[in-house]
Scaffold this motif. Structure first.
Motif, PDB file in Angstrom:
ATOM      1  N   LYS A   1       0.814  -1.212   0.000  1.00 18.70           N
ATOM      2  CA  LYS A   1       0.000   0.000   0.000  1.00 18.70           C
ATOM      3  C   LYS A   1       0.849   1.264   0.000  1.00 18.70           C
ATOM      4  CE  LYS A   1      -3.830   2.208   2.489  1.00 18.70           C
ATOM      5  NZ  LYS A   1      -4.765   2.099   3.647  1.00 18.70           N
ATOM      6  N   SER A   2       1.930   1.276   0.768  1.00 13.36           N
ATOM      7  CA  SER A   2       2.721   2.499   0.913  1.00 13.36           C
ATOM      8  C   SER A   2       3.871   2.615  -0.081  1.00 13.36           C
ATOM      9  CB  SER A   2       3.283   2.592   2.339  1.00 13.36           C
ATOM     10  OG  SER A   2       4.154   1.496   2.618  1.00 13.36           O
ATOM     11  N   LEU A   3       4.402   1.463  -0.554  1.00 13.36           N
ATOM     12  CA  LEU A   3       5.601   1.484  -1.391  1.00 13.36           C
ATOM     13  C   LEU A   3       5.432   0.790  -2.737  1.00 13.36           C
ATOM     14  CD1 LEU A   3       8.136   0.590   1.454  1.00 13.36           C
ATOM     15  CD2 LEU A   3       7.772   2.864   0.453  1.00 13.36           C
ATOM     16  N   GLY A   4       4.302   0.146  -2.946  1.00 19.01           N
ATOM     17  CA  GLY A   4       4.067  -0.531  -4.214  1.00 19.01           C
ATOM     18  C   GLY A   4       4.857  -1.809  -4.395  1.00 19.01           C
ATOM     19  N   THR A   5       5.423  -2.338  -3.310  1.00 16.47           N
ATOM     20  CA  THR A   5       6.245  -3.534  -3.410  1.00 16.47           C
ATOM     21  C   THR A   5       5.389  -4.789  -3.511  1.00 16.47           C
ATOM     22  OG1 THR A   5       6.404  -3.647  -0.996  1.00 16.47           O
ATOM     23  CG2 THR A   5       8.182  -2.512  -2.163  1.00 16.47           C
ATOM     24  N   SER A   6       6.033  -5.888  -3.862  1.00 14.01           N
ATOM     25  CA  SER A   6       5.347  -7.171  -3.985  1.00 14.01           C
ATOM     26  C   SER A   6       6.187  -8.234  -3.276  1.00 14.01           C
ATOM     27  CB  SER A   6       5.123  -7.507  -5.460  1.00 14.01           C
ATOM     28  OG  SER A   6       4.414  -8.693  -5.619  1.00 14.01           O
ATOM     29  N   GLY A   7       6.910  -9.075  -4.031  1.00 16.13           N
ATOM     30  CA  GLY A   7       7.773 -10.050  -3.383  1.00 16.13           C
ATOM     31  C   GLY A   7       8.180 -11.169  -4.318  1.00 16.13           C
ATOM     32  N   ASN A   8       8.993 -12.078  -3.792  1.00 11.50           N
ATOM     33  CA  ASN A   8       9.437 -13.223  -4.585  1.00 11.50           C
ATOM     34  C   ASN A   8       8.399 -14.341  -4.481  1.00 11.50           C
ATOM     35  OD1 ASN A   8       9.840 -14.278  -2.031  1.00 11.50           O
ATOM     36  ND2 ASN A   8      11.966 -14.838  -2.352  1.00 11.50           N
ATOM     37  N   CYS A   9       8.704 -15.520  -5.021  1.00 11.09           N
ATOM     38  CA  CYS A   9       7.699 -16.581  -5.070  1.00 11.09           C
ATOM     39  C   CYS A   9       7.285 -17.037  -3.675  1.00 11.09           C
ATOM     40  CB  CYS A   9       8.186 -17.754  -5.921  1.00 11.09           C
ATOM     41  SG  CYS A   9       9.552 -18.718  -5.238  1.00 11.09           S
ATOM     42  N   TYR A  10       8.200 -16.990  -2.698  1.00 12.92           N
ATOM     43  CA  TYR A  10       7.835 -17.357  -1.327  1.00 12.92           C
ATOM     44  C   TYR A  10       6.861 -16.346  -0.734  1.00 12.92           C
ATOM     45  CZ  TYR A  10      11.490 -20.942  -1.071  1.00 12.92           C
ATOM     46  OH  TYR A  10      12.251 -22.054  -1.273  1.00 12.92           O
ATOM     47  N   ASP A  11       7.178 -15.065  -0.893  1.00 12.46           N
ATOM     48  CA  ASP A  11       6.287 -14.011  -0.405  1.00 12.46           C
ATOM     49  C   ASP A  11       4.891 -14.170  -0.998  1.00 12.46           C
ATOM     50  OD1 ASP A  11       8.276 -12.567   1.087  1.00 12.46           O
ATOM     51  OD2 ASP A  11       8.992 -11.703  -0.789  1.00 12.46           O
TER      52      ASP A  11
ATOM     53  N   GLY B   1       5.186  -0.187 -10.481  1.00 16.12           N
ATOM     54  CA  GLY B   1       4.634   0.582  -9.372  1.00 16.12           C
ATOM     55  C   GLY B   1       5.456   0.619  -8.104  1.00 16.12           C
ATOM     56  N   ILE B   2       6.672   0.067  -8.119  1.00 17.09           N
ATOM     57  CA  ILE B   2       7.494   0.036  -6.916  1.00 17.09           C
ATOM     58  C   ILE B   2       8.158   1.389  -6.688  1.00 17.09           C
ATOM     59  CG2 ILE B   2       9.434  -1.104  -5.762  1.00 17.09           C
ATOM     60  CD1 ILE B   2       8.891  -3.558  -7.460  1.00 17.09           C
ATOM     61  N   ASP B   3       8.161   1.841  -5.450  1.00 14.54           N
ATOM     62  CA  ASP B   3       8.760   3.119  -5.091  1.00 14.54           C
ATOM     63  C   ASP B   3      10.213   3.175  -5.576  1.00 14.54           C
ATOM     64  OD1 ASP B   3      10.223   5.112  -3.468  1.00 14.54           O
ATOM     65  OD2 ASP B   3       8.362   5.284  -2.348  1.00 14.54           O
ATOM     66  N   PRO B   4      10.601   4.222  -6.297  1.00 13.39           N
ATOM     67  CA  PRO B   4      11.971   4.319  -6.817  1.00 13.39           C
ATOM     68  C   PRO B   4      13.041   4.235  -5.724  1.00 13.39           C
ATOM     69  CG  PRO B   4      10.578   5.937  -7.901  1.00 13.39           C
ATOM     70  CD  PRO B   4       9.760   5.342  -6.787  1.00 13.39           C
ATOM     71  N   GLN B   5      12.743   4.736  -4.527  1.00 13.13           N
ATOM     72  CA  GLN B   5      13.733   4.673  -3.451  1.00 13.13           C
ATOM     73  C   GLN B   5      13.985   3.237  -3.012  1.00 13.13           C
ATOM     74  OE1 GLN B   5      12.948   7.385  -0.232  1.00 13.13           O
ATOM     75  NE2 GLN B   5      12.594   9.120  -1.588  1.00 13.13           N
TER      76      GLN B   5
END
Length: 256
Positions: free
Chosen positions: A48-58, A236-240
């Motif tokens: 929600k805050s950074l647009g991150t997701s994750g790897n296959c485990y996540d 959509g991932i935060d550039p930082q």
């Protein structure tokens, strides 16, 4: 081909979640001492805050939680646990007992039935299930082999062990994965392209689009400093977050 409404409804909520290892590298610089695998609550907050997701485990852990919240029976499956070749996915069961492979890590377009007797089991090459390829499945006991049929007659395959892994082993495998980074990041995300769903793939150096017509080489930024913006625009991932992750990968490559 469609799975049950309950499975499909949950699956669709992950349509724009890339499979990516940038967040894992970034989390190594942020995680409290002793914490490795992020909780689902953390992953939702970071999304929600950074647009991150994750790897296959996540993504497997996240999808398991979402399916079970919706009342769907689901278990983790995969292969190569505790190795660099490992892969995790979800086996979900619908209301009539049919089992469906739900693989966000490989960015499947939709769940696929794994029972060879199921009317929708894709014995012959079938389009619309996987971006950039038709797939055919064969099963021998708990071994499900997927053959990917690509443009120009190219083929590759992958075999899943459909015997669910116990949750303690899966939890330890998640933690192991978070402690290990390869030398280059990876990001894959499904995107619309012409009249199909294609796969945008980035390996730290270049981006390509995997389509039914083959690989399409995309224009790459002239310098690495441009990647954070491009990845933000596509995934959509935060550039930082991307910048910090790339610094981690750069250190890994330099230290060998």
């Amino acid at each position: 081909m469609r799975s049950s409404e309950e499975i499909e409804a949950v699956w669709r909520t992950f349509d724009h979640h890339p499979m990516e290892t940038l967040t894992k590298a970034w989390w190594m610089t942020q995680a409290p001492k002793g914490m490795r695998q992020r909780s689902v609550t953390m992953m939702e907050s970071h999304r929600k805050s950074l647009g991150t997701s994750g790897n296959c485990y996540d993504l497997t852990l996240w999808l398991l939680y979402a399916l079970q919240e919706a009342g769907v029976e689901a278990e983790p499956v995969g292969h190569g646990w505790f190795t660099s070749r490992a892969h995790a996915a979800v086996l979900a069961k619908d209301r009539v007992g049919a089992e469906w492979l739900c693989d966000l890590g490989d960015q499947w377009i939709q769940p696929v039935p794994v029972d060879a007797e199921h009317e929708a089991f894709p014995r012959k090459p079938t389009a619309g299930l996987f971006p950039g390829a038709s797939v055919s499945l064969s099963r021998n006991g708990n071994a499900l082999t997927v053959c990917y049929h690509r443009h120009g007659g190219k083929k590759s395959d992958q075999t899943y062990n459909l015997c669910p892994v116990d949750r303690d082993t899966f939890s330890r495998a998640c933690a192991w994965s978070q402690d290990h980074l390869k030398k280059r990041p990876l990001l894959e995300i499904r995107i619309p392209w012409e009249k199909e769903t294609a796969l945008w793939e980035w390996d730290g150096n270049k981006a390509v689009l995997s389509t039914s017509r083959g690989l399409v080489r995309l224009d790459s930024p002239s310098t690495a400093t441009h990647w954070p913006k491009q990845i933000h625009d596509v995934a959509g991932i935060d550039p930082q977050v991307v910048t910090k992750a790339l610094e981690v990968y750069d250190r890994i490559r330099k230290t060998g």
